[in-house]
Write a protein that holds these residues in place. Structure first.
Motif, mmCIF file in Angstrom:
data_model
loop_
_atom_site.group_PDB
_atom_site.id
_atom_site.type_symbol
_atom_site.label_atom_id
_atom_site.label_comp_id
_atom_site.label_asym_id
_atom_site.label_seq_id
_atom_site.Cartn_x
_atom_site.Cartn_y
_atom_site.Cartn_z
ATOM 1 N N LYS A 23 9.487 -20.243 -6.137
ATOM 2 C CA LYS A 23 9.842 -20.454 -4.726
ATOM 3 C C LYS A 23 9.361 -19.282 -3.873
ATOM 4 N N GLY A 24 9.562 -18.059 -4.348
ATOM 5 C CA GLY A 24 9.121 -16.881 -3.606
ATOM 6 C C GLY A 24 7.608 -16.816 -3.473
ATOM 7 N N ALA A 25 6.913 -17.093 -4.573
ATOM 8 C CA ALA A 25 5.448 -17.074 -4.531
ATOM 9 C C ALA A 25 4.926 -18.156 -3.586
ATOM 10 N N SER A 27 6.433 -19.368 -1.019
ATOM 11 C CA SER A 27 6.696 -18.922 0.356
ATOM 12 C C SER A 27 5.618 -17.958 0.818
ATOM 13 N N ASN A 28 5.238 -17.033 -0.063
ATOM 14 C CA ASN A 28 4.191 -16.067 0.288
ATOM 15 C C ASN A 28 2.854 -16.752 0.544
ATOM 16 N N LEU A 29 2.606 -17.865 -0.150
ATOM 17 C CA LEU A 29 1.356 -18.611 0.007
ATOM 18 C C LEU A 29 1.440 -19.655 1.120
ATOM 19 N N MET A 30 2.607 -19.733 1.768
ATOM 20 C CA MET A 30 2.853 -20.709 2.837
ATOM 21 C C MET A 30 2.638 -22.141 2.339
ATOM 22 N N CYS A 31 3.102 -22.412 1.146
ATOM 23 C CA CYS A 31 2.987 -23.744 0.552
ATOM 24 C C CYS A 31 4.366 -24.398 0.576
ATOM 25 N N GLY A 32 4.640 -25.137 1.629
ATOM 26 C CA GLY A 32 5.957 -25.713 1.859
ATOM 27 C C GLY A 32 6.421 -26.686 0.790
ATOM 28 N N GLN A 33 5.538 -27.589 0.348
ATOM 29 C CA GLN A 33 5.931 -28.577 -0.650
ATOM 30 C C GLN A 33 6.315 -27.887 -1.960
ATOM 31 N N GLN A 36 9.674 -26.067 -1.490
ATOM 32 C CA GLN A 36 10.804 -26.997 -1.414
ATOM 33 C C GLN A 36 11.172 -27.549 -2.793
ATOM 34 N N THR A 37 10.183 -27.940 -3.567
ATOM 35 C CA THR A 37 10.481 -28.506 -4.885
ATOM 36 C C THR A 37 11.018 -27.436 -5.832
ATOM 37 N N ALA A 38 10.512 -26.218 -5.730
ATOM 38 C CA ALA A 38 11.042 -25.126 -6.556
ATOM 39 C C ALA A 38 12.489 -24.836 -6.172
ATOM 40 N N MET A 39 12.783 -24.881 -4.883
ATOM 41 C CA MET A 39 14.145 -24.653 -4.418
ATOM 42 C C MET A 39 15.095 -25.740 -4.946
ATOM 43 N N GLN A 40 14.653 -26.981 -4.936
ATOM 44 C CA GLN A 40 15.485 -28.061 -5.458
ATOM 45 C C GLN A 40 15.757 -27.886 -6.946
ATOM 46 N N LEU A 41 14.737 -27.489 -7.701
ATOM 47 C CA LEU A 41 14.916 -27.254 -9.133
ATOM 48 C C LEU A 41 15.855 -26.067 -9.353
ATOM 49 N N GLU A 42 15.690 -25.032 -8.574
ATOM 50 C CA GLU A 42 16.567 -23.862 -8.686
ATOM 51 C C GLU A 42 18.023 -24.249 -8.432
ATOM 52 N N GLU A 68 8.716 -33.284 -10.023
ATOM 53 C CA GLU A 68 8.287 -33.106 -8.628
ATOM 54 C C GLU A 68 7.576 -31.767 -8.456
ATOM 55 N N LEU A 69 8.082 -30.742 -9.125
ATOM 56 C CA LEU A 69 7.450 -29.428 -9.045
ATOM 57 C C LEU A 69 6.048 -29.471 -9.651
ATOM 58 N N ARG A 70 5.911 -30.157 -10.763
ATOM 59 C CA ARG A 70 4.572 -30.297 -11.371
ATOM 60 C C ARG A 70 3.611 -30.989 -10.412
ATOM 61 N N ARG A 71 4.083 -32.043 -9.741
ATOM 62 C CA ARG A 71 3.231 -32.744 -8.761
ATOM 63 C C ARG A 71 2.858 -31.814 -7.611
ATOM 64 N N ALA A 72 3.803 -31.007 -7.162
ATOM 65 C CA ALA A 72 3.524 -30.070 -6.069
ATOM 66 C C ALA A 72 2.465 -29.053 -6.494
ATOM 67 N N VAL A 73 2.546 -28.572 -7.726
ATOM 68 C CA VAL A 73 1.538 -27.626 -8.239
ATOM 69 C C VAL A 73 0.176 -28.317 -8.308
ATOM 70 N N GLU A 74 0.158 -29.540 -8.801
ATOM 71 C CA GLU A 74 -1.104 -30.291 -8.863
ATOM 72 C C GLU A 74 -1.685 -30.499 -7.473
#
Length: 85
Positions: A23-25, A27-33, A36-42, A68-74
């Motif tokens: 989630k922090g990384a 945020s630093n990359l300005m990647c909202g999706q 958000q998905t990392a925050m939900q998993l957390e 969902e996080l895997r899809r966001a990374v993809e």
């Protein structure tokens, strides 16, 4: 990932910490999706980490958030390839 499918020995705390780092990384990359998905998993892992008994619905939530996080990374990787990074 096998760890998500069959967690053992404080798995939810580890999932929570890893998600927090992602989630922090994101945020630093300005990647909202991704953020958000990392925050939900957390949050889902935090709920399970603090629970006194295993909740099958919560475990399903964690698995869903992980997918969902895997899809966001993809999606992020596809975006990077598209812009030539």
């Amino acid at each position: 990932h096998p760890f998500i499918q069959t967690p053992t020995d404080q798995p939810f705390h580890r999932i929570m910490r890893a998600s927090h780092v992602i989630k922090g990384a994101a945020s630093n990359l300005m990647c909202g999706q991704l953020r958000q998905t990392a925050m939900q998993l957390e949050q889902a892992a935090s709920t399970m980490s603090n629970a006194s008994t295993a909740d099958p619905n919560a475990m399903a939530q964690i698995q869903s958030c992980y997918m969902e996080l895997r899809r966001a990374v993809e999606n992020y990787n596809a975006f990077l390839r598209q812009i030539g990074v």
